[in-house]
Scaffold this active site. Structure first.
Site, PDB file in Angstrom:
ATOM      1  N   PHE A 149      25.107   6.661   9.394  1.00  0.00           N
ATOM      2  CA  PHE A 149      25.399   5.331   8.842  1.00  0.00           C
ATOM      3  C   PHE A 149      25.987   5.393   7.438  1.00  0.00           C
ATOM      4  CE2 PHE A 149      21.311   5.908   6.699  1.00  0.00           C
ATOM      5  CZ  PHE A 149      21.541   5.313   5.465  1.00  0.00           C
ATOM      6  N   LYS A 173      31.295   8.613  18.349  1.00  0.00           N
ATOM      7  CA  LYS A 173      30.108   7.752  18.473  1.00  0.00           C
ATOM      8  C   LYS A 173      29.608   7.489  17.055  1.00  0.00           C
ATOM      9  CE  LYS A 173      26.141   7.355  18.462  1.00  0.00           C
ATOM     10  NZ  LYS A 173      25.472   6.451  17.476  1.00  0.00           N
ATOM     11  N   GLU A 176      25.142   3.143  14.938  1.00  0.00           N
ATOM     12  CA  GLU A 176      24.990   1.774  15.454  1.00  0.00           C
ATOM     13  C   GLU A 176      24.640   0.790  14.333  1.00  0.00           C
ATOM     14  OE1 GLU A 176      23.162   4.403  15.802  1.00  0.00           O
ATOM     15  OE2 GLU A 176      21.125   4.009  16.522  1.00  0.00           O
ATOM     16  N   SER A 226      20.619  13.283  10.261  1.00  0.00           N
ATOM     17  CA  SER A 226      19.400  13.846   9.682  1.00  0.00           C
ATOM     18  C   SER A 226      19.091  15.207  10.318  1.00  0.00           C
ATOM     19  CB  SER A 226      18.243  12.878   9.912  1.00  0.00           C
ATOM     20  OG  SER A 226      18.104  12.638  11.300  1.00  0.00           O
ATOM     21  N   CYS A 281      24.455  12.268   1.334  1.00  0.00           N
ATOM     22  CA  CYS A 281      23.906  13.598   1.635  1.00  0.00           C
ATOM     23  C   CYS A 281      24.091  14.529   0.452  1.00  0.00           C
ATOM     24  CB  CYS A 281      24.585  14.182   2.855  1.00  0.00           C
ATOM     25  SG  CYS A 281      26.340  14.387   2.601  1.00  0.00           S
ATOM     26  N   GLU A 381      13.303  14.464   2.426  1.00  0.00           N
ATOM     27  CA  GLU A 381      14.532  13.757   2.075  1.00  0.00           C
ATOM     28  C   GLU A 381      14.223  12.257   2.149  1.00  0.00           C
ATOM     29  OE1 GLU A 381      17.780  13.407   4.934  1.00  0.00           O
ATOM     30  OE2 GLU A 381      19.211  13.705   3.307  1.00  0.00           O
TER      31      GLU A 381
HETATM   32  P1  NAD Z   1      20.470   9.888  12.025  1.00  0.00           P
HETATM   33  O1  NAD Z   1      20.156  11.311  12.306  1.00  0.00           O
HETATM   34  O2  NAD Z   1      19.419   8.883  12.225  1.00  0.00           O
HETATM   35  O3  NAD Z   1      21.705   9.417  12.949  1.00  0.00           O
HETATM   36  C1  NAD Z   1      22.906  10.135  13.019  1.00  0.00           C
HETATM   37  C2  NAD Z   1      23.559   9.884  14.370  1.00  0.00           C
HETATM   38  O4  NAD Z   1      22.706  10.371  15.402  1.00  0.00           O
HETATM   39  C3  NAD Z   1      23.799   8.408  14.658  1.00  0.00           C
HETATM   40  O5  NAD Z   1      25.048   8.273  15.297  1.00  0.00           O
HETATM   41  C4  NAD Z   1      22.638   8.035  15.572  1.00  0.00           C
HETATM   42  O6  NAD Z   1      22.980   7.023  16.491  1.00  0.00           O
HETATM   43  C5  NAD Z   1      22.349   9.326  16.301  1.00  0.00           C
HETATM   44  N1  NAD Z   1      20.925   9.515  16.618  1.00  0.00           N
HETATM   45  C6  NAD Z   1      19.850   9.043  15.920  1.00  0.00           C
HETATM   46  N2  NAD Z   1      18.708   9.450  16.491  1.00  0.00           N
HETATM   47  C7  NAD Z   1      19.046  10.194  17.559  1.00  0.00           C
HETATM   48  C8  NAD Z   1      18.303  10.905  18.548  1.00  0.00           C
HETATM   49  N3  NAD Z   1      16.965  10.924  18.534  1.00  0.00           N
HETATM   50  N4  NAD Z   1      18.968  11.563  19.507  1.00  0.00           N
HETATM   51  C9  NAD Z   1      20.318  11.565  19.538  1.00  0.00           C
HETATM   52  N5  NAD Z   1      21.081  10.915  18.623  1.00  0.00           N
HETATM   53  C10 NAD Z   1      20.461  10.238  17.651  1.00  0.00           C
HETATM   54  O7  NAD Z   1      21.067   9.831  10.547  1.00  0.00           O
HETATM   55  P2  NAD Z   1      21.426   8.532   9.688  1.00  0.00           P
HETATM   56  O8  NAD Z   1      20.167   7.889   9.253  1.00  0.00           O
HETATM   57  O9  NAD Z   1      22.455   7.722  10.372  1.00  0.00           O
HETATM   58  O10 NAD Z   1      22.145   9.213   8.431  1.00  0.00           O
HETATM   59  C11 NAD Z   1      21.459   9.699   7.324  1.00  0.00           C
HETATM   60  C12 NAD Z   1      21.225  11.187   7.440  1.00  0.00           C
HETATM   61  O11 NAD Z   1      22.471  11.872   7.578  1.00  0.00           O
HETATM   62  C13 NAD Z   1      20.588  11.772   6.197  1.00  0.00           C
HETATM   63  O12 NAD Z   1      19.620  12.705   6.596  1.00  0.00           O
HETATM   64  C14 NAD Z   1      21.741  12.460   5.487  1.00  0.00           C
HETATM   65  O13 NAD Z   1      21.391  13.529   4.645  1.00  0.00           O
HETATM   66  C15 NAD Z   1      22.531  12.949   6.640  1.00  0.00           C
HETATM   67  N6  NAD Z   1      23.906  13.212   6.255  1.00  0.00           N
HETATM   68  C16 NAD Z   1      24.278  14.509   6.113  1.00  0.00           C
HETATM   69  C17 NAD Z   1      25.562  14.806   5.722  1.00  0.00           C
HETATM   70  C18 NAD Z   1      25.982  16.227   5.561  1.00  0.00           C
HETATM   71  O14 NAD Z   1      27.146  16.451   5.310  1.00  0.00           O
HETATM   72  N7  NAD Z   1      25.112  17.207   5.672  1.00  0.00           N
HETATM   73  C19 NAD Z   1      26.480  13.775   5.477  1.00  0.00           C
HETATM   74  C20 NAD Z   1      26.067  12.454   5.640  1.00  0.00           C
HETATM   75  C21 NAD Z   1      24.763  12.189   6.036  1.00  0.00           C
END
Ligand code: NAD
Length: 496
Positions: A149, A173, A176, A226, A281, A381
């Site tokens: 997000f 994808k 959401e 994450s 991040c 985090e």
């Molecule tokens: P998230 O892991 O909740 O979601 C990321 C994606 O995975 C979304 O598209 C979501 O729909 C999907 N998703 C969520 N839960 C899932 C599951 N159980 N099974 C399969 N797919 C699933 O992350 P977020 O809250 O959207 O974003 C924040 C996180 O992203 C933070 O931890 C941040 O550090 C990380 N991030 C990392 C970088 C990097 O370059 N390392 C960059 C941006 C964000």
């Protein structure tokens, strides 16, 4: 209620699923739309469209592909303010920050415009008598991009332009929580001349992700999110035989040595700690003060924080709301836990008076001093505007602390000692290092990626790694028929 669907085979479509997610304006707390959460069938339809498109797109000349990339760059550049508004409306970050995100995405599009150079292979004449060898890189076919997000434009643009320029078709994808920007990007790509089906967007949650991870036509997965989900995506998709790069969460440390310019360090800590409400991040969430600087540094940071305005991102504030009510509650509970554990709240964001609707998802910038490595505000985090100061006695203690972290995304050292900085960049187990630069995000022509639990896989995003990720190598050994080379010989081929 505005219903947000998908973009498949060149047009906006509705899927077959009845499941919906809510999309909010975080600065007002109001639900502004619902997003369709794709079923496995909806995802399969998008993958099939991509499969058809990939067959002809791989044969499009480099000139044709780059013409589309250049046109797309012009559209995004001309409409960057619109894109920033869409980001702010669903994510909450302030407009200037959203514009910065668009700019970093544009830089990857520009990098992808140079794909002909990046794809150039090698050629060796006469590897054996009258035998030549050359290498080429070819697209994989259909690739999936799954994004978080916090950067609804930049993260999709880390991957999509490079994947498409290299001749692949993509199923994206997005998160959401803020799905609208990705659909605009897909529409503008089509307007730029991208053939139908080369870029598809399916909105959804775990069901959509799981379908992509298992679908036999999907050859590679680029994931950002994450750490627990990144690890899961990496394990499941590699088990299914796919190439995977899964970028995860972070806990980024900024080390301040006693000889640093404390005003510059305090500015940097505030900017990198609270920009985008800490939902980056590469945000700095742990400040490691090498004594005796801590008292002075904390005072200068607190002084700057007193001037920060938290509020609606459309009102020229410094910091916006958190993305959802649930996330704001979670971050607030970490602040509660920090106080309970004995950390000293120098500035407590729970008391903030926002310049915005009282129903927004607010939490002000929070500064904790005397944080110790066992506290949850340090180990986890938080992904919010919470900056923890840890006091250490020496450079060695600082490096040991940073290297003990399970994460290794970004880090920074503030010092005027070139030797110390050089030693830090050599010793620290982190993928992206800043020397007097708090958020060392590599330019598009380098590659972005962390170490340890911040990235599963080996190739990083965009730059040369991105090109390598979205292509596979082939080496051709050729001899044009010449009767002199006849004769039976079952020995292993060697040069002659
Ligand atoms: P998230 O892991 O909740 O979601 C990321 C994606 O995975 C979304 O598209 C979501 O729909 C999907 N998703 C969520 N839960 C899932 C599951 N159980 N099974 C399969 N797919 C699933 O992350 P977020 O809250 O959207 O974003 C924040 C996180 O992203 C933070 O931890 C941040 O550090 C990380 N991030 C990392 C970088 C990097 O370059 N390392 C960059 C941006 C964000």
């Amino acid at each position: 209620m505005n219903l947000i669907g998908h973009f498949v085979d060149g047009k906006r479509v509705s899927g077959s699923s009845a499941r919906r997610g809510d999309v909010f304006d975080p600065a007002t707390g109001r639900r502004t739309a619902q997003v369709e959460l794709a079923s496995a069938t909806d995802v399969a339809v998008a993958v099939e469209a991509a499969e058809r498109a990939a067959r002809s797109w791989r044969d499009a000349s480099l000139a044709k592909r780059t013409a589309v990339l250049f046109a797309f760059r012009e559209l995004v550049h001309a409409r960057r303010d619109r894109l920033a508004e869409v980001i702010t409306a669903e994510h909450g970050k302030v407009l200037a920050d959203a514009a910065g995100e668009v700019q970093r995405g544009l830089e990857v599009i520009e990098y992808a415009c140079g794909i002909p150079s990046a794809l150039r292979g090698g050629y060796s004449e006469n590897v054996s008598t009258e035998v030549d060898s050359y290498s080429l890189r070819q697209p994989l076919g259909v690739v999936a991009v799954i994004s978080p997000f916090n950067f609804p434009v930049m993260v999709p643009l880390w991957f999509v332009p490079v994947a498409v320029a290299a001749g692949n078709a993509v199923v994206l994808k997005p998160s959401e929580k803020d799905p609208s920007a990705a659909l605009l990007l897909a529409e503008w790509f089509a307007e730029a001349g991208l053939p139908d089906g080369v870029l598809n967007v399916v909105n959804g949650d775990k069901e959509a992700v799981d379908t992509l991870l298992e679908h036999p036509a999907v050859k590679a997965v680029s994931f950002v999110g994450s750490t627990p989900v990144a690890r899961y995506v990496y394990q499941r998709a590699t088990m299914a035989g796919k190439r995977v790069q899964a970028l995860g969460g972070a806990k980024n440390h900024m080390v301040v040595l006693p000889d640093a310019d404390l005003d510059l360090a305090a500015d940097a800590a505030v900017n990198a700690g609270f920009g985008s409400a800490g939902e980056r991040c590469m945000a700095i969430s742990a400040l490691v003060a090498v004594e005796p600087v801590a008292d002075e540094l904390v005072a200068r940071i607190a002084q700057r924080m007193a001037g920060l305005r938290t509020g609606d991102g459309r009102r020229g504030c410094d910091m916006g709301p958190l993305v959802t009510a649930a996330h704001a509650d979670r971050v607030r509970s970490y602040v509660d836990a920090g106080v309970a554990a004995g950390a000293v709240p120098v500035i407590d964001g729970r008391d903030v008076t926002p310049d915005g609707d009282p129903d927004g998802f607010w939490l002000g910038p929070t500064l904790f001093d005397h944080v110790t490595p066992d506290m949850s505000i340090y180990t986890d985090e938080i992904f919010g505007p919470v900056l923890s100061v840890l006091r250490v006695a020496s450079y060695d203690e600082a490096v040991a602390l940073v290297n003990a972290s399970p994460y290794g995304n970004g880090t920074a050292i503030f010092t005027n000692d070139g030797g110390a900085a050089r030693r830090y960049q050599h010793e620290v187990e982190v993928g992206m290092v800043g020397v007097n630069v708090p958020i060392p995000v590599p330019m598009a022509y380098y590659s972005f990626g962390g170490w340890k639990s911040s990235l599963f896989g080996d190739l990083h995003a965009h730059g040369p790694d991105g090109v390598a990720f979205f292509t596979r190598g082939k080496v051709v050994t050729s001899r044009w028929l010449d009767p002199r080379h006849g004769g039976v010989n079952l020995g292993f081929p060697t040069q002659t």
